[in-house]
Every structure is written in structure tokens, then in C-alpha cells.
Design a protein around this motif. Structure first.
Motif, PDB file in Angstrom:
ATOM      1  N   ALA A 126       0.808  -1.216   0.000  1.00 43.69           N
ATOM      2  CA  ALA A 126       0.000   0.000   0.000  1.00 43.69           C
ATOM      3  C   ALA A 126       0.841   1.267   0.000  1.00 43.69           C
ATOM      4  CB  ALA A 126      -0.936   0.003   1.211  1.00 43.69           C
ATOM      5  N   GLY A 127       2.157   1.150   0.157  1.00 39.89           N
ATOM      6  CA  GLY A 127       3.031   2.309   0.143  1.00 39.89           C
ATOM      7  C   GLY A 127       3.283   2.934   1.494  1.00 39.89           C
ATOM      8  N   GLU A 390      -9.095  -0.865  -3.447  1.00 43.05           N
ATOM      9  CA  GLU A 390      -9.211   0.592  -3.285  1.00 43.05           C
ATOM     10  C   GLU A 390      -8.028   1.165  -2.523  1.00 43.05           C
ATOM     11  OE1 GLU A 390     -12.218   3.834  -1.185  1.00 43.05           O
ATOM     12  OE2 GLU A 390     -12.769   1.708  -1.293  1.00 43.05           O
ATOM     13  N   THR A 391      -7.689   0.564  -1.385  1.00 45.98           N
ATOM     14  CA  THR A 391      -6.587   1.086  -0.592  1.00 45.98           C
ATOM     15  C   THR A 391      -5.243   0.941  -1.302  1.00 45.98           C
ATOM     16  OG1 THR A 391      -6.399  -1.049   0.540  1.00 45.98           O
ATOM     17  CG2 THR A 391      -7.760   0.639   1.582  1.00 45.98           C
ATOM     18  N   ALA A 392      -5.146  -0.024  -2.228  1.00 46.12           N
ATOM     19  CA  ALA A 392      -3.913  -0.193  -2.992  1.00 46.12           C
ATOM     20  C   ALA A 392      -3.805   0.806  -4.134  1.00 46.12           C
ATOM     21  CB  ALA A 392      -3.825  -1.611  -3.542  1.00 46.12           C
ATOM     22  N   GLN A 545     -21.485   4.674  -4.320  1.00 42.72           N
ATOM     23  CA  GLN A 545     -21.523   5.673  -5.384  1.00 42.72           C
ATOM     24  C   GLN A 545     -21.416   7.098  -4.854  1.00 42.72           C
ATOM     25  OE1 GLN A 545     -24.910   5.122  -7.955  1.00 42.72           O
ATOM     26  NE2 GLN A 545     -24.543   2.940  -8.182  1.00 42.72           N
ATOM     27  N   LYS A 546     -21.661   7.288  -3.564  1.00 38.87           N
ATOM     28  CA  LYS A 546     -21.729   8.646  -3.016  1.00 38.87           C
ATOM     29  C   LYS A 546     -20.498   9.057  -2.228  1.00 38.87           C
ATOM     30  CE  LYS A 546     -26.777   8.534  -2.707  1.00 38.87           C
ATOM     31  NZ  LYS A 546     -27.965   8.640  -1.804  1.00 38.87           N
ATOM     32  N   ARG A 547     -19.696   8.122  -1.790  1.00 38.39           N
ATOM     33  CA  ARG A 547     -18.553   8.496  -0.944  1.00 38.39           C
ATOM     34  C   ARG A 547     -17.308   8.754  -1.775  1.00 38.39           C
ATOM     35  NH1 ARG A 547     -14.731   4.564  -0.242  1.00 38.39           N
ATOM     36  NH2 ARG A 547     -15.309   2.355  -0.433  1.00 38.39           N
ATOM     37  N   ASP A 548     -16.316   9.347  -1.106  1.00 35.58           N
ATOM     38  CA  ASP A 548     -15.056   9.645  -1.771  1.00 35.58           C
ATOM     39  C   ASP A 548     -14.233   8.381  -1.960  1.00 35.58           C
ATOM     40  OD1 ASP A 548     -15.687  12.313  -1.800  1.00 35.58           O
ATOM     41  OD2 ASP A 548     -14.647  12.749   0.087  1.00 35.58           O
ATOM     42  N   ILE A 549     -13.381   8.393  -2.965  1.00 28.25           N
ATOM     43  CA  ILE A 549     -12.443   7.291  -3.219  1.00 28.25           C
ATOM     44  C   ILE A 549     -11.069   7.902  -3.439  1.00 28.25           C
ATOM     45  CG2 ILE A 549     -11.754   5.476  -4.820  1.00 28.25           C
ATOM     46  CD1 ILE A 549     -14.628   4.965  -5.432  1.00 28.25           C
ATOM     47  N   PRO A 550     -10.066   7.477  -2.682  1.00 23.82           N
ATOM     48  CA  PRO A 550     -10.196   6.608  -1.509  1.00 23.82           C
ATOM     49  C   PRO A 550     -10.615   7.395  -0.290  1.00 23.82           C
ATOM     50  CG  PRO A 550      -7.908   7.161  -1.839  1.00 23.82           C
ATOM     51  CD  PRO A 550      -8.671   7.837  -2.964  1.00 23.82           C
ATOM     52  N   THR A 551     -11.201   6.736   0.679  1.00 29.68           N
ATOM     53  CA  THR A 551     -11.564   7.362   1.944  1.00 29.68           C
ATOM     54  C   THR A 551     -10.373   7.274   2.888  1.00 29.68           C
ATOM     55  OG1 THR A 551     -13.890   6.793   1.704  1.00 29.68           O
ATOM     56  CG2 THR A 551     -13.105   7.278   3.924  1.00 29.68           C
ATOM     57  N   PRO A 552      -9.890   8.379   3.418  1.00 30.74           N
ATOM     58  CA  PRO A 552      -8.721   8.328   4.308  1.00 30.74           C
ATOM     59  C   PRO A 552      -9.054   7.643   5.614  1.00 30.74           C
ATOM     60  CG  PRO A 552      -9.679  10.531   4.292  1.00 30.74           C
ATOM     61  CD  PRO A 552     -10.404   9.750   3.235  1.00 30.74           C
TER      62      PRO A 552
END
Length: 552
Positions: A126-127, A390-392, A545-552
Motif C-alpha cells: 500500500a506504500g 481501493e486502498t492499494a 456511489q456517493k462516498r469519496d475514493i479513496p476514503t482516508p
């Protein structure tokens, strides 16, 4: 910035001097404990209470030596049960408890290796490991912190297990030996997970290597124990870390020296893992990644093709594993039914577990219910794969194309629904085949047990849907789906024994699954569970569909 191939990651330095190899380990320990502050206590407490509950159950069901000897001669010594759970050394309550908890070592080993991989290779992929490495962080700190936390968790599990068994009235020496054996099994596979994390550049590859090693250990133990204690193939069990805890012979003629085997094995594996961890490139593994074709095939033209590529190996592994498990469970069913004849109290417990008046059918229903819990783990894992992508950072480039959010997430959720259905169907078929052969009625038992396996699917879908909803709505808490599964396992294993109120048992979707073996049943609960799963999946797609990507 990642290091280029052929260049090792720079080591942290402070004021011109090389930092200690373990600098920063304490900070990483606190970070891991903070991240796992919910999940870690749940699995420790859940697993620690199971052996004590088994001991209390055996003490109540078989209060006399004659009854325990009859149980030993019937069920406990059945080759299929011995192969699945391990050998039994004597007819004491403690000896029977140790055998009944035989799969505990497998579960602890799996949790240990997955925990270490998550806090090492997953962090690197994931960095986040690179960002931490830019600070004053020793080159051994990451691996050491992950291992120490997992080791400590296993030691605590062993202590609580031993304390629970003593509280249940079992001798202290055997309780401590059994608890230590379970804890050291977790230590062994945590260390294996640490080595697996160095061998490949992806977290999924590291998990595959670790689970493969665990599977090999289980096959060796199963093959060695199938012939019973003293059998010609028992030497295979001595090659398996999963067989060492049982070879300690807790509550019999205790062999304390067996505890040296997991200690020495872990030390050898760690001595390999640590040098490798600093000789490889950051982000790389010992095994180089395989170059793919220059152009993608037609199967990767859409999100479903990509999801199939990501899930197919996992689906194949679970399917094969459930098939083998079904063969073992089906082969033991006939003997399990015969062994408890005449014990009305045990018949009532088995009836609660399996919901059937016939004891063999109660055994089959109960074991398929437990299999469904394992299948729910697969469904949750498949649903959470979307969050891992998503997290990757691999989701945003895909969504920048014509692929919609709903299509991308739905492609992963197909496998969260289809996968459990496939593995439970295979488990039902294998169980029906083995049981049908034992009673000379394959044609009648195979479709019956296939239906019983598929009847478990809607409850599994509910947990998969819950995991999907957490991914779409509360992604930071998506790991909480595992806590829900742990709660369902606790209710299923201890609810009837502890005589919990019905409302508490009803919290688990598996409580509402009708028992289709040996009695009339209604499809209404299955329809209700399916509708609940559909509602959860719909909410997952809408919230995603409504939330941010990625979510911190």
C-alpha cells in the motif's frame, strides 16, 4: 518514491550514524495495537473460551468413566474423526477435550500468519511502509513489531485457554501444556507468515504462500493421524507443526519436551526471514513478478473479467478444501450417529445443533452449519477484496474510464455471492457421496445433502452483504465484518450449551436457517434471509456511489 529495480531501499540514518536495526519498533508496536484494538481482543477471547466450553460439555454429558470409555470406543476413535481432529490419549474429560479442540491449532495458525502478512507485506504494497521507512526506522523494525504483537497475542491466548480449562475443573499441568501447544502453533505460523511476506511482492501472493504451507501441514497431520496413534503413517504428523500440540499428550503422560519443536522451528524460519527482509528491494520479493502479455486478452475487457482474474485462485482453493472437508465429515457421520445412542442428553444437544431427530442426521446438519460459517469467511473475504483494491490505489484509474462505480463493485460482489454457493454445494456433494457410500445409498443421500448444503447459502449471503455495506458506507470499519462472523461462531458454539435467550440466538442469521434433514421445513426463512442480503447489497452499491475514493 519507490526504489528502482536493482537498488535497495536506503536505510534510515540519524546525524550521520547508522540507526539501530530495531529503532522504531516500539512506535510500530503501538501503531499495530491501535489498529487491532478491536479485532485482536475478539479473536483471543473467542478462541480461549472454546476449549473450556468443550470441557464443561463433556463433563456434563459423560460424567462416568464407563460413558466416556463408550464414547471413546465409538466416536472418538473413529478413523475419520481422528483424521479430522487428531488422536485422543485416554478417556478422561481432558483428553476428550483436547481432541475436540483439535482444529483450534489450525484456526490459530491461520489467524497468526494472516495478521503478520497484513502488518508487513500489505503495508508495503500500500506504500505506507515506504513512508515510514523515510523516518528514523530500523530495517528490522517492521517485521519485528508484527511478530512481537502476534507472538504476544498467542501467548495471551495460551494463558487464557489454560486458565479456562483449570476453571472448568481440569488438571493444571495438562491445561498449561495444551495452552502452550496452541500458543506455540500460532507462533510457528506467524513466523511462516513473516517469511512469506518476503518472498513475493503482493499481499495476496504472501497469503497464498502462507495458507499453502498451512494446508500442507494440515494434510500431513491428517494423513499421519488417519491410522490412529501408533499407526504406520504417524511419522507424517511429526513433520507437521499442526501435529505437535497433540503429541504433547496433555492430560495423559505429558511430554513437555515436544514444546521445543515449535520453538526451534520458529527460530529457524525467523533466521531466514530477517536477512531476506533487508536484502530484497523495497516493494519487491525474492520471487520476481511474472511479466504478463503485451496486450490484455478479451476476458479482461471489463470489470467482471478483472474480478474473475483476481478471485479465481481463491475460489479454486476454497472449493478443493471444502470438497476434502465434506468427504471427511461425511465418512464420520454414520459412526457419530451410532456412538451416542442411549445418551438422551447428548441427543438433545445434537438435535439443537443439527435440528434432526435422527442422530446421524443431526451430526450432518450440525457439521454443515459449521461449514457454512467457514463459507461466510470466504464471502466476507471476497467482499473485502474490493476495499483492498481501493486502498492499494488500483480503483481510481479504472473509474477514470467508462467503468461505473456500481459495475466495478458489483463485479467483486458477484464472487462474494457465487463463491460461497459453489463451495457449499461442493461440500454438500462430497458429504453426501461419503455418507451415501457408508450407508450404501449414494443416490438418495447425495441430492439430500446437496440441498442441505445449499440451504446454508442465504445466511452466508447476509454476512457477505454486511461486509459489502461496510465497504460502501463505512470503509474504515469494513474489518468489523470479521467481528460479526466471530459473534455468530460464538453464538452457534455456545448458545445452546449456555442456554442463552432466544433473542440472543436470533442475532445470528444462521439461527434462522431451516434444518432440512429429517423433518418438514419451510422456505420462508430462506426467502427472508435472501431478501435481507439483497437489501444489504443494494445499500452497499448506493452508498459506494456517493462516498469519496479513496476514503482516508
Amino acid at each position: 518514491m519507490r526504489t528502482e529495480p536493482g537498488h535497495r531501499a536506503p536505510q534510515s540514518r540519524t546525524k550521520g550514524s547508522t540507526a539501530s536495526a530495531f529503532t522504531g519498533t516500539g512506535h510500530l508496536l503501538r501503531l499495530i495495537l491501535r489498529r487491532d484494538r478491536v479485532l485482536l481482543p475478539i479473536w483471543i477471547l473467542l478462541l480461549a473460551v472454546l476449549p473450556a466450553s468443550y470441557a464443561s460439555t463433556y463433563a456434563g454429558l459423560y460424567p462416568t468413566a464407563d460413558e466416556r470409555a463408550a464414547y471413546l470406543a465409538g466416536t472418538a476413535s473413529n478413523p475419520s474423526i481422528v483424521a479430522l481432529l487428531g488422536p485422543v490419549y485416554g478417556d478422561s474429560v481432558g483428553a476428550l477435550t483436547v481432541q475436540r479442540a483439535g482444529l483450534l491449532a489450525l484456526i490459530v495458525g491461520l489467524i497468526g500468519l494472516l495478521t503478520v502478512v497484513r502488518h508487513t507485506r500489505t503495508e508495503e504494497e500500500a506504500g505506507r511502509r515506504e513512508l515510514l521507512g523515510a523516518t528514523v526506522l530500523g530495517r528490522y523494525a517492521g517485521l519485528t513489531a508484527a511478530l512481537l504483537v502476534t507472538y504476544a497475542a498467542n501467548v495471551l491466548l495460551g494463558l487464557l485457554t489454560a486458565g479456562g480449562l483449570v476453571a472448568a475443573g481440569l488438571p493444571g499441568a495438562g491445561s498449561v501444556l495444551f495452552g502452550a501447544g496452541v500458543a506455540l502453533t500460532g507462533v510457528v505460523f506467524a513466523t511462516v507468515g513473516g517469511l512469506a511476506a518476503q518472498l513475493t511482492e503482493s499481499a495476496s501472493g504472501a497469503r497464498g504462500i502462507g495458507v499453502g504451507a498451512l494446508g500442507l501441514a494440515f494434510v500431513l497431520r491428517l494423513g499421519g493421524d488417519a491410522g490412529g496413534s501408533g499407526g504406520s503413517a504417524e511419522w507424517l504428523s511429526w513433520l507437521s507443526p499442526l501435529g505437535w500440540a497433540a503429541r504433547g499428550r496433555a492430560y495423559a503422560d505429558e511430554r513437555w519436551w515436544v514444546l521445543l519443536l515449535p520453538v526451534l522451528f520458529s527460530a529457524v524460519v525467523a533466521l531466514v526471514a530477517y536477512p531476506v527482509s533487508v536484502r530484497r528491494d523495497l516493494g519487491a520479493g525474492v520471487f520476481p513478478s511474472r511479466l504478463g502479455p503485451a496486450t490484455a486478452g478479451a476476458g479482461l475487457a471489463g470489470p467482471f473479467g478483472l474480478a474473475w482474474r483476481l478471485h479465481r485462485g481463491q475460489l479454486l482453493g476454497w472449493t478443493v478444501g471444502f470438497g476434502l472437508l465434506g468427504l471427511v465429515l461425511g465418512g464420520a457421520a454414520d459412526a457419530a450417529g451410532d456412538a451416542v445412542q442411549g445418551n438422551q442428553q447428548l441427543a438433545e444437544i445434537m438435535s439443537r445443533l443439527g435440528g434432526s431427530s435422527a442422530l446421524a442426521e443431526a451430526y450432518l446438519g450440525g457439521t454443515l452449519s459449521l461449514t457454512a460459517l467457514a463459507a461466510a469467511g470466504y464471502g466476507i473475504q471476497a467482499a473485502l477484496r474490493a476495499r483492498a483494491e481501493e486502498t492499494a490505489g488500483r480503483v481510481e484509474p479504472l473509474l477514470a474510464t467508462a467503468v461505473s462505480r456500481a459495475r466495478w463493485l458489483a463485479a467483486h460482489l458477484v464472487f462474494a455471492l457465487l463463491g460461497p454457493a459453489v463451495v457449499l454445494a461442493v461440500a454438500g456433494l462430497a458429504t453426501g457421496l461419503a455418507y451415501g457410500l457408508s450407508v450404501s445409498d449414494v443416490g438418495g443421500e447425495l441430492p439430500r445433502l446437496l440441498g442441505a448444503g445449499l440451504a446454508q447459502v442465504p445466511a452466508v449471503w447476509v454476512l457477505a452483504g454486511l461486509a459489502a455495506l461496510l465497504v460502501g458506507w463505512l470503509p474504515r470499519f469494513s474489518g468489523g465484518a470479521w467481528a460479526v462472523l466471530a459473534g455468530c461462531l460464538l453464538l452457534g458454539q455456545l448458545g445452546a450449551v449456555l442456554e442463552l435467550d432466544q433473542w440472543a440466538l436470533d442475532l445470528s442469521p444462521f439461527t434462522h436457517t431451516p434444518q432440512v434433514l429429517g423433518q418438514d421445513w419451510s422456505a420462508t426463512p430462506l426467502a427472508a434471509l435472501t431478501a435481507a442480503a439483497a437489501a444489504l447489497l443494494t445499500l452497499a452499491l448506493l452508498t459506494f456511489q456517493k462516498r469519496d475514493i479513496p476514503t482516508p
